[in-house]
Design a protein around this motif. Structure first.
Motif, PDB file in Angstrom:
ATOM      1  N   ALA A  45     128.213  -1.910  10.531  1.00  0.00           N
ATOM      2  CA  ALA A  45     126.973  -1.191  10.292  1.00  0.00           C
ATOM      3  C   ALA A  45     125.804  -1.765  11.079  1.00  0.00           C
ATOM      4  O   ALA A  45     124.670  -1.529  10.742  1.00  0.00           O
ATOM      5  N   GLN A  46     126.081  -2.547  12.096  1.00  0.00           N
ATOM      6  CA  GLN A  46     125.007  -3.139  12.872  1.00  0.00           C
ATOM      7  C   GLN A  46     124.113  -2.070  13.467  1.00  0.00           C
ATOM      8  O   GLN A  46     124.555  -0.983  13.801  1.00  0.00           O
ATOM      9  N   THR A  47     122.831  -2.414  13.581  1.00  0.00           N
ATOM     10  CA  THR A  47     121.892  -1.545  14.265  1.00  0.00           C
ATOM     11  C   THR A  47     121.408  -2.269  15.512  1.00  0.00           C
ATOM     12  O   THR A  47     121.549  -3.493  15.616  1.00  0.00           O
ATOM     13  N   PRO A  48     120.810  -1.560  16.447  1.00  0.00           N
ATOM     14  CA  PRO A  48     120.349  -2.202  17.689  1.00  0.00           C
ATOM     15  C   PRO A  48     119.269  -3.266  17.461  1.00  0.00           C
ATOM     16  O   PRO A  48     118.991  -4.045  18.354  1.00  0.00           O
ATOM     17  N   TYR A  49     118.672  -3.304  16.272  1.00  0.00           N
ATOM     18  CA  TYR A  49     117.573  -4.234  16.030  1.00  0.00           C
ATOM     19  C   TYR A  49     117.947  -5.364  15.083  1.00  0.00           C
ATOM     20  O   TYR A  49     117.068  -6.127  14.663  1.00  0.00           O
ATOM     21  N   ASP A  50     119.220  -5.513  14.746  1.00  0.00           N
ATOM     22  CA  ASP A  50     119.652  -6.613  13.894  1.00  0.00           C
ATOM     23  C   ASP A  50     119.370  -7.945  14.579  1.00  0.00           C
ATOM     24  O   ASP A  50     119.483  -8.065  15.799  1.00  0.00           O
ATOM     25  N   GLY A  51     118.983  -8.939  13.789  1.00  0.00           N
ATOM     26  CA  GLY A  51     118.733 -10.284  14.310  1.00  0.00           C
ATOM     27  C   GLY A  51     117.466 -10.865  13.720  1.00  0.00           C
ATOM     28  O   GLY A  51     116.893 -10.339  12.764  1.00  0.00           O
ATOM     29  N   LEU A  52     117.032 -11.987  14.289  1.00  0.00           N
ATOM     30  CA  LEU A  52     115.808 -12.665  13.848  1.00  0.00           C
ATOM     31  C   LEU A  52     114.624 -12.176  14.678  1.00  0.00           C
ATOM     32  O   LEU A  52     114.717 -12.053  15.902  1.00  0.00           O
ATOM     33  N   TRP A  53     113.512 -11.934  13.992  1.00  0.00           N
ATOM     34  CA  TRP A  53     112.298 -11.450  14.633  1.00  0.00           C
ATOM     35  C   TRP A  53     111.120 -12.339  14.250  1.00  0.00           C
ATOM     36  O   TRP A  53     110.914 -12.635  13.082  1.00  0.00           O
ATOM     37  N   HIS A  54     110.347 -12.768  15.241  1.00  0.00           N
ATOM     38  CA  HIS A  54     109.117 -13.526  15.012  1.00  0.00           C
ATOM     39  C   HIS A  54     107.985 -12.498  14.925  1.00  0.00           C
ATOM     40  O   HIS A  54     107.783 -11.712  15.851  1.00  0.00           O
ATOM     41  N   SER A  88     111.088  -1.542  20.156  1.00  0.00           N
ATOM     42  CA  SER A  88     111.754  -1.023  21.344  1.00  0.00           C
ATOM     43  C   SER A  88     112.302  -2.218  22.113  1.00  0.00           C
ATOM     44  O   SER A  88     111.526  -3.095  22.515  1.00  0.00           O
ATOM     45  N   GLY A  89     113.610  -2.277  22.270  1.00  0.00           N
ATOM     46  CA  GLY A  89     114.208  -3.431  22.944  1.00  0.00           C
ATOM     47  C   GLY A  89     114.003  -4.684  22.124  1.00  0.00           C
ATOM     48  O   GLY A  89     114.432  -4.776  20.978  1.00  0.00           O
ATOM     49  N   ASN A  90     113.301  -5.664  22.684  1.00  0.00           N
ATOM     50  CA  ASN A  90     113.095  -6.949  22.021  1.00  0.00           C
ATOM     51  C   ASN A  90     111.670  -7.171  21.549  1.00  0.00           C
ATOM     52  O   ASN A  90     111.260  -8.313  21.325  1.00  0.00           O
ATOM     53  N   ALA A  91     110.885  -6.103  21.414  1.00  0.00           N
ATOM     54  CA  ALA A  91     109.495  -6.247  20.985  1.00  0.00           C
ATOM     55  C   ALA A  91     109.080  -5.020  20.177  1.00  0.00           C
ATOM     56  O   ALA A  91     109.754  -3.996  20.186  1.00  0.00           O
ATOM     57  N   GLY A  92     107.951  -5.160  19.485  1.00  0.00           N
ATOM     58  CA  GLY A  92     107.434  -4.034  18.728  1.00  0.00           C
ATOM     59  C   GLY A  92     106.050  -4.326  18.201  1.00  0.00           C
ATOM     60  O   GLY A  92     105.557  -5.457  18.271  1.00  0.00           O
ATOM     61  N   SER A  93     105.416  -3.294  17.664  1.00  0.00           N
ATOM     62  CA  SER A  93     104.082  -3.453  17.104  1.00  0.00           C
ATOM     63  C   SER A  93     103.810  -2.310  16.143  1.00  0.00           C
ATOM     64  O   SER A  93     104.543  -1.325  16.094  1.00  0.00           O
ATOM     65  N   GLY A  94     102.730  -2.461  15.382  1.00  0.00           N
ATOM     66  CA  GLY A  94     102.358  -1.417  14.450  1.00  0.00           C
ATOM     67  C   GLY A  94     101.147  -1.808  13.645  1.00  0.00           C
ATOM     68  O   GLY A  94     100.409  -2.730  14.011  1.00  0.00           O
ATOM     69  N   LYS A  95     100.943  -1.119  12.540  1.00  0.00           N
ATOM     70  CA  LYS A  95      99.794  -1.321  11.673  1.00  0.00           C
ATOM     71  C   LYS A  95     100.257  -1.745  10.292  1.00  0.00           C
ATOM     72  O   LYS A  95     101.393  -1.489   9.912  1.00  0.00           O
ATOM     73  N   SER A 151      93.441  -4.546   6.333  1.00  0.00           N
ATOM     74  CA  SER A 151      94.328  -3.847   7.252  1.00  0.00           C
ATOM     75  C   SER A 151      94.311  -4.551   8.604  1.00  0.00           C
ATOM     76  O   SER A 151      93.460  -5.386   8.874  1.00  0.00           O
ATOM     77  N   GLY A 152      95.263  -4.194   9.423  1.00  0.00           N
ATOM     78  CA  GLY A 152      95.318  -4.803  10.746  1.00  0.00           C
ATOM     79  C   GLY A 152      96.526  -4.339  11.523  1.00  0.00           C
ATOM     80  O   GLY A 152      97.081  -3.268  11.269  1.00  0.00           O
ATOM     81  N   ARG A 153      96.922  -5.195  12.472  1.00  0.00           N
ATOM     82  CA  ARG A 153      98.037  -4.890  13.351  1.00  0.00           C
ATOM     83  C   ARG A 153      99.073  -5.997  13.242  1.00  0.00           C
ATOM     84  O   ARG A 153      98.775  -7.099  12.820  1.00  0.00           O
ATOM     85  N   TRP A 154     100.281  -5.689  13.652  1.00  0.00           N
ATOM     86  CA  TRP A 154     101.338  -6.690  13.736  1.00  0.00           C
ATOM     87  C   TRP A 154     102.067  -6.537  15.063  1.00  0.00           C
ATOM     88  O   TRP A 154     102.078  -5.462  15.656  1.00  0.00           O
ATOM     89  N   GLU A 155     102.613  -7.637  15.533  1.00  0.00           N
ATOM     90  CA  GLU A 155     103.458  -7.639  16.736  1.00  0.00           C
ATOM     91  C   GLU A 155     104.690  -8.454  16.431  1.00  0.00           C
ATOM     92  O   GLU A 155     104.640  -9.434  15.696  1.00  0.00           O
ATOM     93  N   ALA A 156     105.817  -8.046  17.014  1.00  0.00           N
ATOM     94  CA  ALA A 156     107.075  -8.739  16.762  1.00  0.00           C
ATOM     95  C   ALA A 156     107.827  -8.929  18.060  1.00  0.00           C
ATOM     96  O   ALA A 156     107.727  -8.107  18.982  1.00  0.00           O
ATOM     97  N   SER A 157     108.574 -10.020  18.126  1.00  0.00           N
ATOM     98  CA  SER A 157     109.471 -10.258  19.264  1.00  0.00           C
ATOM     99  C   SER A 157     110.776 -10.817  18.729  1.00  0.00           C
ATOM    100  O   SER A 157     110.789 -11.611  17.795  1.00  0.00           O
ATOM    101  N   ARG A 158     111.871 -10.380  19.340  1.00  0.00           N
ATOM    102  CA  ARG A 158     113.189 -10.858  18.905  1.00  0.00           C
ATOM    103  C   ARG A 158     113.360 -12.298  19.357  1.00  0.00           C
ATOM    104  O   ARG A 158     113.027 -12.661  20.460  1.00  0.00           O
ATOM    105  N   GLN A 159     113.908 -13.138  18.455  1.00  0.00           N
ATOM    106  CA  GLN A 159     114.143 -14.542  18.803  1.00  0.00           C
ATOM    107  C   GLN A 159     115.470 -14.706  19.480  1.00  0.00           C
ATOM    108  O   GLN A 159     116.377 -13.966  19.310  1.00  0.00           O
TER     109      GLN A 159
END
Length: 117
Positions: free
Chosen positions: A26-35, A91-98, A109-117
Motif C-alpha cells: 500500500a505504499q504511496t509515492p510520498y511515504d517516508g520521513l519528512w522535515h 510534489s517529488g521531495n518537497a511541498g508547502s501549504g497553509k 495561521s501561517g505557512r508550512w514547507e516540507a522536504s523529504r529526508q
C-alpha cells in the motif's frame, strides 16, 4: 491433450486467485520521513517550529505528537496537528501549504514547507 488444457487452465486460475488474494503493497509515492518547518504569519502562536513527520501508506504520524492526516497519491496534504489544521501539496521531495489553529484561544495561521529526508 484435453487433460493438458484443463491442467493449464486450472493452474492459471489458481495463480490469478492467489495474486488477487495476496495483500498489495500500500505504499504511496510520498511515504517516508519528512522535515517540516511551520511559520506563523498571523496570531500569537510560536513564530516558527520544526518537526519530523512520518508518512506510511499515505497516513501521517509523528512520535509522541497528536498528528493525524493523509497524503493522497497526487500529493494533496490534509493534516491535523494538535488542534491546528494544515493543507497543501507535495510534489517529488518537497511541498508547502497553509495552516490555521489557535493559541490560548487566539487564532493563528501561517505557512508550512516540507522536504523529504
Amino acid at each position: 491433450m484435453r487433460y493438458n488444457r484443463i491442467c493449464t487452465m486450472f493452474l492459471a486460475s489458481a495463480a490469478l486467485t492467489a495474486l488477487a488474494a495476496a495483500p498489495a503493497a500500500a505504499q504511496t509515492p510520498y511515504d517516508g520521513l519528512w522535515h517540516v518547518t511551520i511559520v506563523t504569519k498571523a496570531g500569537s502562536c510560536e513564530p516558527s517550529t520544526h518537526s519530523t513527520l512520518t508518512v506510511t501508506d499515505g497516513k501521517v504520524s509523528a512520535a509522541g505528537a497528536d498528528v493525524s492526516g493523509s497524503i493522497g497519491r497526487e500529493g494533496l496534504v490534509r493534516v491535523s496537528i494538535g488542534g491546528a489544521y494544515a493543507n497543501g501539496q507535495l510534489s517529488g521531495n518537497a511541498g508547502s501549504g497553509k495552516w490555521n489553529g489557535a493559541s490560548a484561544g487566539v487564532a493563528c495561521s501561517g505557512r508550512w514547507e516540507a522536504s523529504r529526508q
